[in-house]
Design a protein around this motif. Structure first.
Motif, PDB file in Angstrom:
ATOM      1  N   ARG A   1       0.846  -1.191   0.000  1.00 35.55           N
ATOM      2  CA  ARG A   1       0.000   0.000   0.000  1.00 35.55           C
ATOM      3  C   ARG A   1       0.881   1.241   0.000  1.00 35.55           C
ATOM      4  O   ARG A   1       2.021   1.199   0.469  1.00 35.55           O
ATOM      5  CB  ARG A   1      -0.918   0.001   1.224  1.00 35.55           C
ATOM      6  CG  ARG A   1      -1.945  -1.106   1.188  1.00 35.55           C
ATOM      7  CD  ARG A   1      -2.991  -0.957   2.275  1.00 35.55           C
ATOM      8  NE  ARG A   1      -3.946  -2.062   2.237  1.00 35.55           N
ATOM      9  CZ  ARG A   1      -5.006  -2.119   1.441  1.00 35.55           C
ATOM     10  NH1 ARG A   1      -5.271  -1.127   0.609  1.00 35.55           N
ATOM     11  NH2 ARG A   1      -5.832  -3.149   1.472  1.00 35.55           N
ATOM     12  N   GLY A   2       0.343   2.322  -0.530  1.00 36.81           N
ATOM     13  CA  GLY A   2       1.075   3.577  -0.562  1.00 36.81           C
ATOM     14  C   GLY A   2       1.565   3.951   0.827  1.00 36.81           C
ATOM     15  O   GLY A   2       0.818   3.856   1.797  1.00 36.81           O
ATOM     16  N   GLY A   3       2.824   4.323   0.927  1.00 40.78           N
ATOM     17  CA  GLY A   3       3.402   4.702   2.204  1.00 40.78           C
ATOM     18  C   GLY A   3       4.177   3.591   2.883  1.00 40.78           C
ATOM     19  O   GLY A   3       4.836   3.817   3.902  1.00 40.78           O
TER      20      GLY A   3
ATOM     21  N   ARG B   1      -2.126   7.651  -3.379  1.00 43.83           N
ATOM     22  CA  ARG B   1      -2.413   8.165  -2.047  1.00 43.83           C
ATOM     23  C   ARG B   1      -1.992   7.130  -1.012  1.00 43.83           C
ATOM     24  O   ARG B   1      -1.942   5.933  -1.298  1.00 43.83           O
ATOM     25  CB  ARG B   1      -3.892   8.516  -1.901  1.00 43.83           C
ATOM     26  CG  ARG B   1      -4.826   7.344  -1.928  1.00 43.83           C
ATOM     27  CD  ARG B   1      -6.280   7.808  -1.776  1.00 43.83           C
ATOM     28  NE  ARG B   1      -7.126   6.694  -1.403  1.00 43.83           N
ATOM     29  CZ  ARG B   1      -7.582   5.763  -2.213  1.00 43.83           C
ATOM     30  NH1 ARG B   1      -7.261   5.798  -3.492  1.00 43.83           N
ATOM     31  NH2 ARG B   1      -8.346   4.785  -1.776  1.00 43.83           N
ATOM     32  N   THR B   2      -1.740   7.589   0.168  1.00 39.03           N
ATOM     33  CA  THR B   2      -1.351   6.699   1.240  1.00 39.03           C
ATOM     34  C   THR B   2      -2.453   5.673   1.471  1.00 39.03           C
ATOM     35  O   THR B   2      -3.627   6.023   1.557  1.00 39.03           O
ATOM     36  CB  THR B   2      -1.100   7.510   2.535  1.00 39.03           C
ATOM     37  OG1 THR B   2      -0.053   8.447   2.263  1.00 39.03           O
ATOM     38  CG2 THR B   2      -0.686   6.607   3.674  1.00 39.03           C
TER      39      THR B   2
ATOM     40  N   GLN C   1       3.669  -7.033   0.908  1.00 34.49           N
ATOM     41  CA  GLN C   1       3.973  -6.206   2.070  1.00 34.49           C
ATOM     42  C   GLN C   1       2.783  -5.997   2.981  1.00 34.49           C
ATOM     43  O   GLN C   1       2.963  -5.665   4.142  1.00 34.49           O
ATOM     44  CB  GLN C   1       4.529  -4.841   1.624  1.00 34.49           C
ATOM     45  CG  GLN C   1       5.906  -4.937   1.063  1.00 34.49           C
ATOM     46  CD  GLN C   1       6.641  -3.616   0.999  1.00 34.49           C
ATOM     47  OE1 GLN C   1       7.751  -3.591   0.525  1.00 34.49           O
ATOM     48  NE2 GLN C   1       6.072  -2.537   1.475  1.00 34.49           N
ATOM     49  N   ASP C   2       1.568  -6.160   2.457  1.00 33.64           N
ATOM     50  CA  ASP C   2       0.375  -5.932   3.260  1.00 33.64           C
ATOM     51  C   ASP C   2      -0.599  -7.087   3.068  1.00 33.64           C
ATOM     52  O   ASP C   2      -1.208  -7.215   2.008  1.00 33.64           O
ATOM     53  CB  ASP C   2      -0.278  -4.609   2.863  1.00 33.64           C
ATOM     54  CG  ASP C   2      -1.351  -4.177   3.825  1.00 33.64           C
ATOM     55  OD1 ASP C   2      -2.108  -5.043   4.311  1.00 33.64           O
ATOM     56  OD2 ASP C   2      -1.452  -2.968   4.099  1.00 33.64           O
ATOM     57  N   PRO C   3      -0.772  -7.931   4.095  1.00 33.85           N
ATOM     58  CA  PRO C   3      -1.637  -9.105   3.935  1.00 33.85           C
ATOM     59  C   PRO C   3      -3.112  -8.764   3.752  1.00 33.85           C
ATOM     60  O   PRO C   3      -3.878  -9.619   3.315  1.00 33.85           O
ATOM     61  CB  PRO C   3      -1.400  -9.904   5.227  1.00 33.85           C
ATOM     62  CG  PRO C   3      -0.921  -8.904   6.219  1.00 33.85           C
ATOM     63  CD  PRO C   3      -0.164  -7.873   5.428  1.00 33.85           C
ATOM     64  N   THR C   4      -3.530  -7.526   4.033  1.00 35.89           N
ATOM     65  CA  THR C   4      -4.933  -7.164   3.797  1.00 35.89           C
ATOM     66  C   THR C   4      -5.251  -7.156   2.298  1.00 35.89           C
ATOM     67  O   THR C   4      -6.426  -7.189   1.921  1.00 35.89           O
ATOM     68  CB  THR C   4      -5.296  -5.791   4.403  1.00 35.89           C
ATOM     69  OG1 THR C   4      -4.538  -4.771   3.743  1.00 35.89           O
ATOM     70  CG2 THR C   4      -5.032  -5.762   5.899  1.00 35.89           C
TER      71      THR C   4
ATOM     72  N   GLY D   1      11.484   1.641  14.490  1.00 35.56           N
ATOM     73  CA  GLY D   1      10.566   2.513  15.205  1.00 35.56           C
ATOM     74  C   GLY D   1       9.397   2.981  14.361  1.00 35.56           C
ATOM     75  O   GLY D   1       8.596   3.792  14.787  1.00 35.56           O
ATOM     76  N   ARG D   2       9.302   2.457  13.139  1.00 32.95           N
ATOM     77  CA  ARG D   2       8.214   2.812  12.224  1.00 32.95           C
ATOM     78  C   ARG D   2       7.766   1.557  11.481  1.00 32.95           C
ATOM     79  O   ARG D   2       8.573   0.668  11.245  1.00 32.95           O
ATOM     80  CB  ARG D   2       8.692   3.868  11.217  1.00 32.95           C
ATOM     81  CG  ARG D   2       9.087   5.169  11.905  1.00 32.95           C
ATOM     82  CD  ARG D   2       9.537   6.235  10.939  1.00 32.95           C
ATOM     83  NE  ARG D   2       8.442   6.595  10.049  1.00 32.95           N
ATOM     84  CZ  ARG D   2       8.628   7.159   8.862  1.00 32.95           C
ATOM     85  NH1 ARG D   2       9.837   7.414   8.426  1.00 32.95           N
ATOM     86  NH2 ARG D   2       7.597   7.466   8.104  1.00 32.95           N
ATOM     87  N   PRO D   3       6.492   1.501  11.070  1.00 34.73           N
ATOM     88  CA  PRO D   3       5.989   0.302  10.380  1.00 34.73           C
ATOM     89  C   PRO D   3       6.346   0.271   8.894  1.00 34.73           C
ATOM     90  O   PRO D   3       5.478   0.261   8.023  1.00 34.73           O
ATOM     91  CB  PRO D   3       4.473   0.397  10.592  1.00 34.73           C
ATOM     92  CG  PRO D   3       4.213   1.865  10.632  1.00 34.73           C
ATOM     93  CD  PRO D   3       5.423   2.474  11.319  1.00 34.73           C
ATOM     94  N   LEU D   4       7.635   0.253   8.609  1.00 33.35           N
ATOM     95  CA  LEU D   4       8.115   0.206   7.227  1.00 33.35           C
ATOM     96  C   LEU D   4       8.820  -1.132   6.987  1.00 33.35           C
ATOM     97  O   LEU D   4      10.004  -1.281   7.278  1.00 33.35           O
ATOM     98  CB  LEU D   4       9.068   1.369   6.949  1.00 33.35           C
ATOM     99  CG  LEU D   4       8.428   2.763   7.069  1.00 33.35           C
ATOM    100  CD1 LEU D   4       9.483   3.846   6.988  1.00 33.35           C
ATOM    101  CD2 LEU D   4       7.373   2.949   5.988  1.00 33.35           C
TER     102      LEU D   4
END
Length: 193
Positions: free
Chosen positions: A9-11, A42-43, A73-76, A132-135
């Motif tokens: 996802r974006g971001g 968009r994010t 990167q995103d299981p959703t 420290g960030r969800p990246l």
């Protein structure tokens, strides 16, 4: 030619992941190409990025429709977008989650692939702990290095150092190393199961 499609996802650093992957391959003396595909920019919107790795110059420019590997990167996105479309039967799948393929409702689908080429890794958890960030992108590249053998963890680290300032780079490299170790262990356990 080895072709990788990255869904996220974006971001989340999807485009950066493809770029880092291509730089890592280039550092190993291979030809590489990375490029994104955006819908609405968009994010949070679904984003796809592509990377090709080869020992010969790459002339193709179109999106990858039949990937050798998927990094999700995103299981959703699993049940919202056709992330598995065109994946080769001997392909690799790496999903950013602490859940198993069975827990994700993918047991039947996964049965059609080689078990040693399928893995989940909690990359976002590693990123939160170490960056420290969800990246999750750098962590996923560490996991990809472990599952595919297409690039080395050292080359991932070198690509990250080239892209980011020292402190940020070292945190991302630590996340990549943790994911590499996690996937290596998961594959070892699966081999002995």
């Amino acid at each position: 030619m080895f072709q990788i499609r990255i869904h996220g996802r974006g971001g989340q650093g999807v485009v950066t992941a493809a770029e880092l992957l291509s730089v890592a391959a280039f550092r190993e003396g291979r030809h590489a190409q990375a490029f994104p595909s955006f819908g609405s920019e968009r994010t949070g919107a679904p984003v796809v990025a592509f990377c090709r790795i080869d020992t010969h110059p790459i002339r193709l420019r179109e999106p990858i429709l039949e990937p050798d590997a998927l990094i999700i990167q995103d299981p959703t996105l699993l049940h919202q977008v056709d992330v598995f479309g065109g994946l080769r039967k001997d392909g690799y799948i790496l999903i950013n989650t602490s859940r198993s393929f069975e827990d994700l409702g993918l047991a039947e689908f996964a049965a059609g692939f080689r078990a040693e080429r399928l893995c989940t890794v909690p990359a976002t958890e590693f990123a939160l702990k170490l960056i420290g960030r969800p990246l999750p992108n750098a962590a996923l590249l560490g996991g990809f290095a472990a599952i595919s053998g297409q690039i080395s963890l050292e080359s991932v680290g070198a690509a990250v150092r080239e892209k980011f300032p020292a402190k940020v780079a070292e945190a991302n490299i630590a996340a990549a190393a943790e994911a590499f170790a996690f996937v290596t262990q998961a594959l070892r356990e699966a081999d002995h199961a």
